[in-house]
Design a protein around this motif. Sequence first.
Motif, PDB file in Angstrom:
ATOM      1  N   ALA A  55       0.815  -1.218   0.000  1.00 33.22           N
ATOM      2  CA  ALA A  55       0.000   0.000   0.000  1.00 33.22           C
ATOM      3  C   ALA A  55       0.849   1.269   0.000  1.00 33.22           C
ATOM      4  N   GLY A  56       2.183   1.112   0.044  1.00 31.97           N
ATOM      5  CA  GLY A  56       3.069   2.268   0.063  1.00 31.97           C
ATOM      6  C   GLY A  56       3.351   2.815   1.440  1.00 31.97           C
ATOM      7  N   ALA A  57       2.911   2.101   2.482  1.00 30.65           N
ATOM      8  CA  ALA A  57       3.118   2.568   3.857  1.00 30.65           C
ATOM      9  C   ALA A  57       4.493   2.129   4.361  1.00 30.65           C
TER      10      ALA A  57
ATOM     11  N   SER B 236       6.773 -12.841   3.210  1.00 25.54           N
ATOM     12  CA  SER B 236       7.625 -12.714   2.029  1.00 25.54           C
ATOM     13  C   SER B 236       7.807 -11.226   1.771  1.00 25.54           C
ATOM     14  N   LEU B 237       9.055 -10.792   1.591  1.00 20.25           N
ATOM     15  CA  LEU B 237       9.338  -9.369   1.426  1.00 20.25           C
ATOM     16  C   LEU B 237      10.213  -9.158   0.196  1.00 20.25           C
ATOM     17  N   ARG B 238       9.866  -8.144  -0.584  1.00 24.09           N
ATOM     18  CA  ARG B 238      10.658  -7.809  -1.769  1.00 24.09           C
ATOM     19  C   ARG B 238      11.890  -7.007  -1.347  1.00 24.09           C
ATOM     20  N   LEU B 239      13.057  -7.410  -1.868  1.00 24.37           N
ATOM     21  CA  LEU B 239      14.292  -6.744  -1.482  1.00 24.37           C
ATOM     22  C   LEU B 239      14.361  -5.318  -2.011  1.00 24.37           C
ATOM     23  N   ASP B 240      13.738  -5.046  -3.172  1.00 31.53           N
ATOM     24  CA  ASP B 240      13.813  -3.698  -3.722  1.00 31.53           C
ATOM     25  C   ASP B 240      12.955  -2.708  -2.936  1.00 31.53           C
ATOM     26  N   ARG B 241      12.125  -3.194  -2.016  1.00 28.07           N
ATOM     27  CA  ARG B 241      11.344  -2.317  -1.153  1.00 28.07           C
ATOM     28  C   ARG B 241      12.014  -2.094   0.204  1.00 28.07           C
ATOM     29  N   MET B 242      13.214  -2.653   0.381  1.00 25.00           N
ATOM     30  CA  MET B 242      13.919  -2.541   1.655  1.00 25.00           C
ATOM     31  C   MET B 242      14.909  -1.390   1.645  1.00 25.00           C
TER      32      MET B 242
END
Length: 317
Positions: free
Chosen positions: A164-166, A198-204
């Motif tokens: 959600a972009g938060a 599960s987490l996307r690395l490019d969002r870290m």
Amino acid sequence: MSATTSRVLQLLGLLQSRRVWSGAELAERLGVTARSVRRDVERLRDLGYPVHASTGHGGGYQLGAGAALPPLLLDSDEAVAMAVCLRLAAGGSVAGVGEAALRALTKLDQVMPGRLRSQVAAVHDATVTLTPEAESPVDPEVLMTLARACRDSEHVGVDYVDRAGAPTSRRLEPYQLVTTGRRWYLLAYDRDRDDWRSLRLDRMSRVHAKGSTFTAREAPDAATYIRRAITTSPYRYVARVRYRVAKSVMEQHFSPTTVTIEHDGPSTCIVVTGADHPNALVLHLAMPGIAFEILEPAEVVDAARAMSALLAAAARQ
């Protein structure tokens, strides 16, 4: 090769495969006494390997970075992966690097002195590539930090931006890195949410190892978990569809990053996929041009009927 030389090489491989080993663990793995382990450690130091020793709880032998780069002990797969990584590095992206490449990069980073790291960074900064960039490029430092944390069962902290972009802060137990070829994902246990994520690395961002370790839990299969997470969980509508062809045939039409395909007999299979609008699902499922039956949900069945009438009217005109 003498038995002593072979044992020293085996000791080096063990030190490169994990962050810290106790003397008792090394003696057991090598089948020798603790005194022999101490002698072999001294042989490695004489060869230029910076082997550190510490006492107390959590202490043991650890391979560290030194003033010079000693010879690396790589198996055949890792040596090939290293060559691939060098080619990919010339393109300025780590997309497509496999597990073997990560093992090799982690070993190299573990013993590389600071001056060589600076030279590598300088080459990277000065190089421009005309090849297409990965859809979601990942900082190599982030990738290696997480790879080491997965290997050593070490807590990590990250700042993360959700779907959600938060912005959120996560305290994680990292278990496995998974790449789809387009993106990198991490399977981790979220300590604050008390569940797997599960987490996307490019969002870290601000990815850092905490220095403390955790006891490994019984983890789900990483590939299965990530595939399910990226094909269904982000979407409002999830469809189950039966195609009148074998699973192997449908695997040629759909990417594993967009659908999950289940075996349903010798000549049928079940496809599960998601979207935010039923019409988008209908179009996606019809693209292969293969007969199918929508099992659920009702909204997608209704959308298929409406789409069928619309296309039939267009054909008559």
